[in-house]
Design a protein around this motif. Structure first.
Motif, PDB file in Angstrom:
ATOM      1  N   GLY A   1      25.567  65.750  40.020  1.00 14.14           N
ATOM      2  CA  GLY A   1      24.342  65.734  40.805  1.00 14.14           C
ATOM      3  C   GLY A   1      24.488  64.984  42.123  1.00 14.14           C
ATOM      4  N   CYS A   2      25.065  63.770  42.061  1.00 15.56           N
ATOM      5  CA  CYS A   2      25.141  62.959  43.276  1.00 15.56           C
ATOM      6  C   CYS A   2      26.570  62.688  43.739  1.00 15.56           C
ATOM      7  CB  CYS A   2      24.410  61.623  43.074  1.00 15.56           C
ATOM      8  SG  CYS A   2      25.136  60.553  41.821  1.00 15.56           S
ATOM      9  N   GLY A   3      27.561  62.986  42.884  1.00 12.07           N
ATOM     10  CA  GLY A   3      28.956  62.810  43.282  1.00 12.07           C
ATOM     11  C   GLY A   3      29.496  61.394  43.120  1.00 12.07           C
ATOM     12  N   ARG A   4      28.677  60.508  42.609  1.00  7.81           N
ATOM     13  CA  ARG A   4      29.130  59.130  42.428  1.00  7.81           C
ATOM     14  C   ARG A   4      29.915  58.993  41.126  1.00  7.81           C
ATOM     15  NH1 ARG A   4      24.101  55.316  44.226  1.00  7.81           N
ATOM     16  NH2 ARG A   4      24.452  55.494  46.450  1.00  7.81           N
ATOM     17  N   PRO A   5      30.813  57.969  41.064  1.00  9.83           N
ATOM     18  CA  PRO A   5      31.579  57.764  39.827  1.00  9.83           C
ATOM     19  C   PRO A   5      30.658  57.418  38.660  1.00  9.83           C
ATOM     20  CG  PRO A   5      32.429  56.393  41.612  1.00  9.83           C
ATOM     21  CD  PRO A   5      31.179  57.041  42.104  1.00  9.83           C
ATOM     22  N   VAL A   6      30.974  57.979  37.499  1.00  7.52           N
ATOM     23  CA  VAL A   6      30.212  57.714  36.290  1.00  7.52           C
ATOM     24  C   VAL A   6      30.807  56.482  35.635  1.00  7.52           C
ATOM     25  CG1 VAL A   6      29.600  58.622  34.020  1.00  7.52           C
ATOM     26  CG2 VAL A   6      29.664  60.142  35.986  1.00  7.52           C
ATOM     27  N   ASP A   7      29.975  55.586  35.183  1.00 15.31           N
ATOM     28  CA  ASP A   7      30.412  54.360  34.528  1.00 15.31           C
ATOM     29  C   ASP A   7      30.772  54.675  33.085  1.00 15.31           C
ATOM     30  OD1 ASP A   7      31.002  51.668  34.502  1.00 15.31           O
ATOM     31  OD2 ASP A   7      28.982  51.084  33.908  1.00 15.31           O
ATOM     32  N   VAL A   8      32.058  54.883  32.830  1.00 14.58           N
ATOM     33  CA  VAL A   8      32.526  55.255  31.502  1.00 14.58           C
ATOM     34  C   VAL A   8      32.737  53.983  30.682  1.00 14.58           C
ATOM     35  CG1 VAL A   8      34.322  56.449  30.203  1.00 14.58           C
ATOM     36  CG2 VAL A   8      33.666  57.277  32.459  1.00 14.58           C
ATOM     37  N   PRO A   9      32.008  53.797  29.573  1.00 11.78           N
ATOM     38  CA  PRO A   9      32.164  52.598  28.760  1.00 11.78           C
ATOM     39  C   PRO A   9      33.589  52.444  28.251  1.00 11.78           C
ATOM     40  CG  PRO A   9      30.254  53.878  28.048  1.00 11.78           C
ATOM     41  CD  PRO A   9      31.014  54.720  29.039  1.00 11.78           C
ATOM     42  N   GLY A  10      34.110  51.220  28.363  1.00 11.50           N
ATOM     43  CA  GLY A  10      35.437  50.925  27.853  1.00 11.50           C
ATOM     44  C   GLY A  10      36.574  51.285  28.781  1.00 11.50           C
ATOM     45  N   SER A  11      36.298  51.870  29.930  1.00  9.20           N
ATOM     46  CA  SER A  11      37.376  52.214  30.838  1.00  9.20           C
ATOM     47  C   SER A  11      37.632  51.078  31.807  1.00  9.20           C
ATOM     48  CB  SER A  11      37.041  53.490  31.618  1.00  9.20           C
ATOM     49  OG  SER A  11      36.104  53.209  32.629  1.00  9.20           O
ATOM     50  N   LEU A  12      38.785  51.116  32.457  1.00 10.72           N
ATOM     51  CA  LEU A  12      39.114  50.097  33.445  1.00 10.72           C
ATOM     52  C   LEU A  12      38.243  50.223  34.687  1.00 10.72           C
ATOM     53  CD1 LEU A  12      43.017  50.109  33.213  1.00 10.72           C
ATOM     54  CD2 LEU A  12      41.423  48.422  32.293  1.00 10.72           C
TER      55      LEU A  12
END
Length: 95
Positions: A19-30
């Motif tokens: 939708g907006c092209g921003r990075p998704v905050d993936v839980p547990g990722s660096l």
């Protein structure tokens, strides 16, 4: 999962929001650093770097003040940077 910026539903394995092209905050990722303070070892490294070269403390301190989760750490880092700047200034001027 939903995008925290625009609210659009995104797939669980998505890296960016469609939708907006921003990075998704993936839980547990660096890459997931939003909403967290600096870790213990990062803070130790920043304080030690501020002892040797106080501008490091100023830069990270000011940057940290812009994040609500890092304000306390940033204030402490700025305090160390100011204190060490005064110590270095006294040593250089021979006071």
């Amino acid at each position: 999962m939903y995008c925290r910026y625009c609210g659009k539903q995104v797939k669980d394995k998505a890296i960016v929001c469609t939708g907006c092209g921003r990075p998704v905050d993936v839980p547990g990722s660096l890459m997931s650093t939003a909403g967290k303070g600096w870790g213990f070892w990062m803070m130790v490294a920043l304080v030690v770097a501020s002892f040797v070269f106080p501008p490091v403390g100023f830069v990270f301190g000011v940057k940290g003040l812009m994040d609500a989760h890092k304000k306390a750490q940033a204030s402490a880092l700025l305090t160390v940077a100011i204190f060490m700047s005064l110590i270095w200034l006294a040593l250089i001027l021979g006071l």
